[in-house]
Design an enzyme around this catalytic site. Structure first.
Site, short mmCIF file in Angstrom:
data_model
loop_
_atom_site.label_atom_id
_atom_site.label_comp_id
_atom_site.label_asym_id
_atom_site.label_seq_id
_atom_site.Cartn_x
_atom_site.Cartn_y
_atom_site.Cartn_z
N ASP A 146 3.34 6.41 -0.60
CA ASP A 146 4.17 5.21 -0.53
C ASP A 146 5.38 5.38 0.38
O ASP A 146 5.61 4.56 1.28
CB ASP A 146 4.61 4.83 -1.95
N VAL A 174 4.92 -0.31 -1.74
CA VAL A 174 3.67 -0.35 -1.00
C VAL A 174 2.49 -0.04 -1.92
O VAL A 174 1.43 -0.67 -1.83
CB VAL A 174 3.72 0.61 0.21
N ASP A 175 2.66 0.93 -2.81
CA ASP A 175 1.61 1.19 -3.80
C ASP A 175 1.32 -0.05 -4.62
O ASP A 175 0.15 -0.39 -4.87
CB ASP A 175 2.06 2.32 -4.74
N MET A 176 2.37 -0.72 -5.07
CA MET A 176 2.19 -1.89 -5.93
C MET A 176 1.47 -3.01 -5.19
O MET A 176 0.51 -3.60 -5.70
CB MET A 176 3.54 -2.38 -6.45
N GLY A 179 -2.14 -2.13 -4.73
CA GLY A 179 -2.87 -2.29 -5.97
C GLY A 179 -3.21 -3.74 -6.25
O GLY A 179 -4.34 -4.09 -6.61
#
Length: 408
Positions: A146, A174-176, A179
């Site tokens: 991220d 960015v991960d969120m 996802g």
């Protein structure tokens, strides 16, 4: 809405997901599918998801960071390095609908469980690969997480103010986003399966997600050719639309509309500001933002955030205090919406986390399974996939599958 009405938390009932992902983006997608009713099997190596090692905080040795991405899953340990590991996954894939994986590009292929191998077994399989930069291209083999992708995507260069160094979004933004996008893309692909009978390989990357996340900023740059400048809490396209210090804290004010700007000036006993040559229109206020902020900062320092909020809301001026997490958890709206759910865990006990908070009130998270401990459900899962006791015992004896010893 009546409890008997349809709800999206049952939308994916009957869908089986094999989740090989680790840390953030992929596990979040798997958790959301589980929240929506899918049966999500978290397939882990004997050492477990790398995310299980992230912390603090911990609860009785279990990583809260990991648990917050793994509700409504069950954990199956498969040692893919042992002969027979790939064959077991191929067997499970026959009756699965979705595979999520976040290895570096090519790893699943080398293990014998890549998209082409599983498609030959099950043409309907939806195979989502979550990686840093995608399955193709010059950066394909680069590792990334991220924070690194926040840097190389331009996001980090735009956060902070003119006097600060580049800053990272504290939450793994960015991960969120990746996802969330993975969840919606998989659901779209499942709809394609319904109409065509064919699955597909979905290339989901942190990099692409980070670029899409910056939709308005990048579009503005492409139109103007001007790089964004760091302006703290302000919005580059409007003013006043930023945070201001008050007598006891900070308040965010969005009073840039044609009717709300004069209303704010009147409330501050400075009606002349509304028609001031430097502030009469949004473009003028944006161009003279620093001067405007200086004017408003002096005026807003006289009252507390709560006092200003009450006065502004009475005039329909959009505003809100900058809340810390103590304030957020005490919010009547958060409590009304039921945004925090309690999830069980065999080691940590009860863990609190944000639940699924989309759709109608019936869509809020059903916690069917708490975040699983490593290998907690290995035998249970294999039984549900149709393996016999003898087959499971052989897998356990060969070390291909591991069942957590504290389980019955």
């Amino acid at each position: 809405m009546s409890e008997s009405m349809p709800s999206i938390n049952k939308a994916l009932e009957g869908v089986r997901v094999l989740d090989f992902t680790q840390i953030g983006a992929g596990p979040l997608a798997g958790m959301q599918m589980g929240d929506m009713g899918a049966e999500v099997i978290k397939v882990e190596a004997p050492s477990g998801d790398i995310g299980r090692k992230l912390g603090p905080p911990w609860q009785n040795g279990e990583s809260v960071v990991s648990m917050c991405f793994n509700r409504n899953k069950r954990s199956l340990i498969v040692d893919l390095k042992k002969p027979g590991g790939a064959a077991l996954i191929q067997e499970l894939a026959k009756t699965s609908d979705v595979v999520l994986e976040s290895f570096r590009p090519g790893v699943m292929d080398r293990l014998g469980i890549g998209y082409e191998a599983l498609r030959a077994i099950n043409p309907k399989i939806v195979f989502a690969s979550v990686s840093a930069y995608g399955q193709t291209g010059p950066w394909r083999d680069k590792p990334g997480v991220d924070g690194i992708v926040q840097a190389v995507s331009g996001l980090m260069s735009n956060i902070g103010d003119e006097n600060s160094p580049p800053m990272k979004v504290l939450v793994p933004a960015v991960d969120m986003v990746t996802g969330f996008l993975t969840t919606s893309t998989v659901m779209a692909a499942l709809r394609v399966v319904e109409s065509t009978g064919l699955g597909q390989h979905l290339d989901m990357s942190l990099y692409n997600s980070a670029i899409m996340f910056q939709q308005s900023a990048i579009a503005s740059y492409l139109s103007s050719g001007e790089k964004p400048i760091r302006i703290g809490t302000a919005a580059p396209y409007s003013a006043p639309n930023e945070a201001y210090p008050t007598k006891d804290g900070w308040i965010m004010i969005a009073a840039y509309h044609d009717d709300r700007w004069p209303a704010l000036c009147k409330l501050l006993n400075k009606p002349d500001l509304a028609t001031h040559p430097d502030f009469a229109t949004i473009p003028l206020r944006v161009a003279n933002r620093k001067k405007l902020m200086t004017e408003l900062t002096v005026l807003l320092a006289s009252k507390t955030s709560a006092e200003w909020q009450a006065l502004m809301e009475a005039e329909d001026i959009i505003c809100g205090p900058i809340a810390d997490y103590d304030m957020v958890m005490d919010s009547p709206q958060l409590k009304h919406n039921g945004l925090i759910v309690e999830t069980p865990n065999a080691i940590a006990g009860t863990v609190k986390m944000p639940g699924l908070a989309v759709g109608d009130r019936n869509a809020q998270s059903r916690v069917r399974y708490g975040p699983p401990t490593l290998g907690e459900h290995s035998c249970e899962v294999l039984t549900e996939y149709g393996l016999t006791e003898a087959q499971i015992k052989a897998l356990l004896d060969d070390g291909i599958v591991v069942q957590r010893k504290t389980d019955k």
